[in-house]
Design an enzyme around this catalytic site. Structure first.
Site, PDB file in Angstrom:
ATOM      1  N   ALA A 114      -4.921 -38.930 -25.308  1.00 21.49           N
ATOM      2  CA  ALA A 114      -5.769 -37.948 -26.010  1.00 21.49           C
ATOM      3  C   ALA A 114      -7.212 -38.440 -25.967  1.00 21.49           C
ATOM      4  O   ALA A 114      -7.896 -38.553 -26.981  1.00 21.49           O
ATOM      5  CB  ALA A 114      -5.290 -37.720 -27.445  1.00 21.49           C
ATOM      6  N   LEU A 115      -7.649 -38.738 -24.767  1.00 24.42           N
ATOM      7  CA  LEU A 115      -8.905 -39.464 -24.590  1.00 24.42           C
ATOM      8  C   LEU A 115     -10.122 -38.633 -24.969  1.00 24.42           C
ATOM      9  O   LEU A 115     -10.173 -37.435 -24.721  1.00 24.42           O
ATOM     10  CB  LEU A 115      -9.026 -39.908 -23.125  1.00 24.42           C
ATOM     11  N   HIS A 116     -11.090 -39.299 -25.572  1.00 24.69           N
ATOM     12  CA  HIS A 116     -12.368 -38.666 -25.902  1.00 24.69           C
ATOM     13  C   HIS A 116     -13.475 -39.617 -25.485  1.00 24.69           C
ATOM     14  O   HIS A 116     -13.219 -40.682 -24.899  1.00 24.69           O
ATOM     15  CB  HIS A 116     -12.427 -38.315 -27.398  1.00 24.69           C
ATOM     16  N   GLY A 154     -15.184 -41.698 -26.959  1.00 25.07           N
ATOM     17  CA  GLY A 154     -15.065 -43.081 -27.428  1.00 25.07           C
ATOM     18  C   GLY A 154     -14.285 -43.929 -26.431  1.00 25.07           C
ATOM     19  O   GLY A 154     -14.689 -45.055 -26.082  1.00 25.07           O
ATOM     20  N   HIS A 155     -13.166 -43.392 -25.935  1.00 32.61           N
ATOM     21  CA  HIS A 155     -12.363 -44.140 -24.954  1.00 32.61           C
ATOM     22  C   HIS A 155     -13.147 -44.320 -23.648  1.00 32.61           C
ATOM     23  O   HIS A 155     -13.098 -45.383 -23.027  1.00 32.61           O
ATOM     24  CB  HIS A 155     -11.073 -43.386 -24.619  1.00 32.61           C
ATOM     25  N   GLU A 194     -14.633 -50.498 -32.159  1.00 36.68           N
ATOM     26  CA  GLU A 194     -14.862 -51.002 -33.523  1.00 36.68           C
ATOM     27  C   GLU A 194     -14.454 -49.973 -34.576  1.00 36.68           C
ATOM     28  O   GLU A 194     -14.362 -50.303 -35.750  1.00 36.68           O
ATOM     29  CB  GLU A 194     -16.341 -51.358 -33.704  1.00 36.68           C
ATOM     30  N   LYS A 195     -14.228 -48.742 -34.159  1.00 31.00           N
ATOM     31  CA  LYS A 195     -13.772 -47.694 -35.080  1.00 31.00           C
ATOM     32  C   LYS A 195     -12.544 -48.180 -35.857  1.00 31.00           C
ATOM     33  O   LYS A 195     -12.416 -47.947 -37.049  1.00 31.00           O
ATOM     34  CB  LYS A 195     -13.445 -46.449 -34.254  1.00 31.00           C
ATOM     35  N   GLN A 248      -7.867 -53.236 -36.977  1.00 30.07           N
ATOM     36  CA  GLN A 248      -7.054 -53.488 -35.779  1.00 30.07           C
ATOM     37  C   GLN A 248      -7.708 -54.561 -34.907  1.00 30.07           C
ATOM     38  O   GLN A 248      -7.045 -55.488 -34.428  1.00 30.07           O
ATOM     39  CB  GLN A 248      -6.916 -52.172 -35.000  1.00 30.07           C
ATOM     40  N   MET A 285     -15.814 -40.462 -33.596  1.00 25.04           N
ATOM     41  CA  MET A 285     -14.860 -39.783 -32.704  1.00 25.04           C
ATOM     42  C   MET A 285     -13.468 -40.366 -32.878  1.00 25.04           C
ATOM     43  O   MET A 285     -13.301 -41.581 -33.012  1.00 25.04           O
ATOM     44  CB  MET A 285     -15.316 -39.912 -31.264  1.00 25.04           C
TER      45      MET A 285
HETATM   46  O1  PAF Z   1      -6.198 -48.075 -30.850  1.00 26.56           O
HETATM   47  C1  PAF Z   1      -5.206 -47.583 -30.273  1.00 26.56           C
HETATM   48  O2  PAF Z   1      -5.297 -46.567 -29.582  1.00 26.56           O
HETATM   49  C2  PAF Z   1      -3.850 -48.261 -30.398  1.00 26.56           C
HETATM   50  O3  PAF Z   1      -3.660 -48.770 -31.673  1.00 26.56           O
HETATM   51  C3  PAF Z   1      -3.601 -49.344 -29.326  1.00 26.56           C
HETATM   52  C4  PAF Z   1      -4.574 -50.506 -29.455  1.00 26.56           C
HETATM   53  C5  PAF Z   1      -3.708 -48.731 -27.941  1.00 26.56           C
HETATM   54  C6  PAF Z   1      -2.195 -49.918 -29.505  1.00 26.56           C
HETATM   55  O4  PAF Z   1      -1.220 -48.934 -29.393  1.00 26.56           O
END
Ligand code: PAF
Length: 286
Positions: free
Chosen positions: A32-34, A36-37, A148-149, A153, A188
């Protein structure tokens, strides 16, 4: 771009990329790329000769009442975006590949994984740490990039990598990339698509309220009072509830009660419509 879904093919493809000392930067995603990715991918190119991305909607990081089934899946469109950004290999394993029958191992980063989102989403960060550790072992990149969003994590992955020696020759470097925001200030997120037009406009009030709280804290206001005001501001922006609004040490995630200029992060999770949104910003001395 090669799209690969068998581990032995991935290993061969990454080995081929790494010949003659070439380096690989890795961008793990759940699709579901946006923008940010795509920013992570563009940054990845600056660090290494080749970029490998992964798309895997990781069931272990979703709670029983969370949006695993509803989580957007659109591999073909995502693959086209990654291809256009010059990604060499897309690793897209199936759930059975990642967690074969009898899979029994869990990675838990205690302390950092128990507060903030960890308290509201039990088991979530174990799921993240477990899959990221597996992804590192599968891809064996020189660099890995995370937004960093998801500050908590990122802190957990850094700690896990240090604790489990996931450093050279596996992941030499974990790189955090600044949150990409819409013009309104909304961070995002793949989950923003759960918002109606009106909720999206209201959601922009979150980052504005956070900036006001940061200005107050940096100006010497009482931390607890500033967080209480922030809570009220988020609700009056149109959010239905606030899971947490915390000031924490940027690395250890310990709660900060008195701000004295230490490296701190304001972390918020709040619900609006069908979405639970998170955001965070740095707090430092001006
Ligand atoms: O940030 C994410 O999209 C997920 O938590 C990750 C790091 C790909 C792990 O599934």
């Amino acid at each position: 771009m090669q799209t690969i879904n068998r581990l032995e093919d991935l290993r061969k493809a990454v080995d081929a990329l790494k010949i003659r000392g070439k380096t690989v930067a890795f961008v793990p995603t759940m699709g579901a790329l946006h923008e940010g990715h795509l920013t992570l991918v563009r940054q990845a190119h600056r660090h290494a000769d080749h970029v490998v991305a992964s798309i895997f909607v990781n069931p272990r990081q979703f709670g029983p009442n969370e949006d695993l089934d509803a989580y957007p899946r659109r591999l073909a469109a995502d693959a086209a975006l990654l291809d256009a950004e010059g990604v060499a290999v897309l690793w897209a394993p199936t759930v059975d590949q990642m967690y074969p029958e009898g899979y029994a191992t869990n990675i838990s980063v205690s302390g950092l994984g128990d507060v903030a989102c960890g308290a509201a989403r039990p088991g979530h960060f174990d799921g993240v740490a477990t899959v990221v550790c597996k992804l590192f072992n599968q891809v064996r990149p020189d660099y890995a990039l995370f937004g960093e969003k998801d500050w908590q994590q990122l802190a957990i992955i850094r700690r896990m990598a240090r604790d489990l020696d996931l450093t050279q020759p596996q992941v030499a470097n974990i790189i955090g990339v600044e949150t990409v925001r819409e013009a309104s200030g909304l961070a995002m997120s793949s989950r923003n698509q759960y918002l109606t037009g009106e909720e999206r406009a209201q959601a922009a009030g979150l980052s504005a309220a956070m900036r006001r709280a940061i200005a107050a804290i940096q100006g010497g206001a009482d931390v607890a009072q500033s967080l209480a005001t922030l809570n009220a501001d988020i609700l009056s922006a149109g959010f239905t509830s606030v899971d947490y609004a915390d000031l924490r040490d940027a690395a250890t995630l310990e709660a900060i009660e008195t701000f004295t200029g230490q490296s701190a992060r304001l972390l918020v999770a709040a619900r609006i419509g069908a979405a639970r949104l998170i955001d965070n910003m740095g707090v430092g001395l001006k």
